[in-house]
Design an enzyme around this catalytic site. Structure first.
Site, short mmCIF file in Angstrom:
data_model
loop_
_atom_site.label_atom_id
_atom_site.label_comp_id
_atom_site.label_asym_id
_atom_site.label_seq_id
_atom_site.Cartn_x
_atom_site.Cartn_y
_atom_site.Cartn_z
N PRO A 191 0.80 -1.23 0.00
CA PRO A 191 0.00 0.00 0.00
C PRO A 191 0.82 1.27 0.00
O PRO A 191 1.86 1.37 0.67
CB PRO A 191 -0.82 -0.11 1.29
CG PRO A 191 -0.11 -1.11 2.13
CD PRO A 191 0.55 -2.07 1.18
N ASN A 192 0.33 2.21 -0.78
CA ASN A 192 0.85 3.58 -0.89
C ASN A 192 2.15 3.68 -1.69
O ASN A 192 2.59 4.79 -1.98
CB ASN A 192 1.04 4.22 0.51
CG ASN A 192 -0.27 4.27 1.27
OD1 ASN A 192 -1.24 4.82 0.76
ND2 ASN A 192 -0.32 3.69 2.45
N ARG A 219 5.00 10.95 -2.62
CA ARG A 219 4.67 10.64 -1.23
C ARG A 219 5.87 10.92 -0.32
O ARG A 219 6.91 10.27 -0.46
CB ARG A 219 4.32 9.16 -1.14
CG ARG A 219 4.11 8.66 0.25
CD ARG A 219 4.10 7.13 0.29
NE ARG A 219 3.81 6.69 1.64
CZ ARG A 219 4.06 5.48 2.10
NH1 ARG A 219 4.59 4.57 1.32
NH2 ARG A 219 3.78 5.18 3.34
N TYR A 250 10.93 8.95 1.47
CA TYR A 250 10.95 7.84 0.51
C TYR A 250 11.68 8.15 -0.79
O TYR A 250 11.80 7.27 -1.66
CB TYR A 250 9.51 7.38 0.22
CG TYR A 250 8.81 6.85 1.45
CD1 TYR A 250 9.28 5.72 2.09
CD2 TYR A 250 7.68 7.49 1.98
CE1 TYR A 250 8.67 5.22 3.23
CE2 TYR A 250 7.05 7.01 3.11
CZ TYR A 250 7.54 5.87 3.74
OH TYR A 250 6.93 5.38 4.86
N ASN A 274 8.26 -5.25 -0.79
CA ASN A 274 8.05 -4.14 0.14
C ASN A 274 6.57 -4.14 0.53
O ASN A 274 5.73 -3.69 -0.23
CB ASN A 274 8.43 -2.80 -0.50
CG ASN A 274 8.34 -1.66 0.51
OD1 ASN A 274 7.74 -1.82 1.58
ND2 ASN A 274 8.93 -0.53 0.20
N ALA A 282 2.97 -0.66 5.02
CA ALA A 282 2.51 -0.70 6.41
C ALA A 282 2.02 -2.09 6.83
O ALA A 282 1.98 -2.39 8.03
CB ALA A 282 1.41 0.33 6.61
N GLU A 294 12.33 -9.12 2.46
CA GLU A 294 11.56 -7.96 2.94
C GLU A 294 12.39 -6.70 2.68
O GLU A 294 13.57 -6.63 3.07
CB GLU A 294 11.29 -8.13 4.44
CG GLU A 294 10.47 -7.00 5.04
CD GLU A 294 10.31 -7.15 6.55
OE1 GLU A 294 10.17 -8.29 7.06
OE2 GLU A 294 10.33 -6.10 7.22
N HIS A 324 12.64 -2.36 2.46
CA HIS A 324 12.10 -1.04 2.84
C HIS A 324 13.01 0.07 2.33
O HIS A 324 14.24 -0.02 2.43
CB HIS A 324 11.98 -0.92 4.36
CG HIS A 324 11.11 -1.96 4.96
ND1 HIS A 324 9.74 -1.94 4.84
CD2 HIS A 324 11.42 -3.08 5.64
CE1 HIS A 324 9.24 -3.01 5.44
NE2 HIS A 324 10.23 -3.72 5.93
N ARG A 334 12.52 5.09 12.93
CA ARG A 334 11.26 5.84 12.84
C ARG A 334 10.36 5.52 14.03
O ARG A 334 10.85 5.13 15.09
CB ARG A 334 10.60 5.52 11.49
CG ARG A 334 11.52 5.90 10.30
CD ARG A 334 10.87 5.61 8.97
NE ARG A 334 9.66 6.42 8.79
CZ ARG A 334 8.74 6.17 7.86
NH1 ARG A 334 8.89 5.13 7.05
NH2 ARG A 334 7.68 6.93 7.76
C1 DQA Z 1 8.08 1.22 4.09
C2 DQA Z 1 8.11 1.43 5.62
C3 DQA Z 1 6.74 1.19 6.23
O1 DQA Z 1 6.78 1.41 7.63
C4 DQA Z 1 5.74 2.16 5.63
O2 DQA Z 1 4.45 1.91 6.14
C5 DQA Z 1 5.73 2.14 4.14
C6 DQA Z 1 7.01 2.07 3.43
C7 DQA Z 1 9.44 1.60 3.44
O3 DQA Z 1 9.64 1.24 2.28
O4 DQA Z 1 10.25 2.28 4.06
O5 DQA Z 1 4.69 2.26 3.51
O6 DQA Z 1 7.84 -0.16 3.82
#
Ligand code: DQA
Length: 145
Positions: A10-11, A18, A23, A74, A77, A98, A100, A107
């Protein structure tokens, strides 16, 4: 050519606009294009899937059993909440890294916990788009020790 699934949660479709200070300024397409050429140099194809829906990410992992040799994931959240994704990763028995962009440990406290890390091959985070490159390298190196 064997395929690596680049799976984004998501996102992450909003990358580029964003919170660029967290990011980065690259779009998801920029990142996937780069991974596509890096993978090709090593004899792999890339398939890219992004979804904002948890169930669709579960479905993409299930589908990957038949189509992919490994996964750069990735989970956004859902990293911090999703038992369904954890179970899917365990079920498919594929090497999943995994990944990020940000350093989640630097954070908010709620980002310090991952439901997924324990069932992944490993975790890469904190390096912006380089995290994806490192994760791709990790998947391919695992497949070709
Ligand atoms: C993320 C880190 C997550 O905590 C966050 O909710 C994201 C992006 C990252 O790529 O740093 O959406 O996965």
């Amino acid at each position: 050519m064997p395929t690596i699934l680049i799976l984004n949660g998501p996102n992450l479709n909003l990358l580029g606009t964003r919170e660029p200070e967290v990011y980065g300024a690259d779009t998801l397409d920029d990142i996937v294009d780069e991974l596509r050429s890096l993978a090709a140099e090593r004899g792999y194809e890339v398939e890219a899937v992004q979804s904002n829906a948890e169930g669709e990410l579960v479905d993409a992992l299930h589908a990957a059993r038949a189509t992919a040799a490994g996964v750069v994931f990735n989970p956004g959240a859902y990293t911090h909440t999703s038992i369904a994704l954890r179970d899917a990763i365990s079920a498919v028995e594929l090497p999943v890294v995994e990944t990020h962009l940000s350093n989640v440990h630097a954070r908010e406290e709620f980002r310090h916990t991952s439901m997924l890390s324990a069932v992944c091959l490993g975790v890469v985070g904190g390096f912006g788009r380089t995290s994806y490159r490192l994760a791709l390298d990790a998947v391919i190196s695992h497949l070709e020790p």
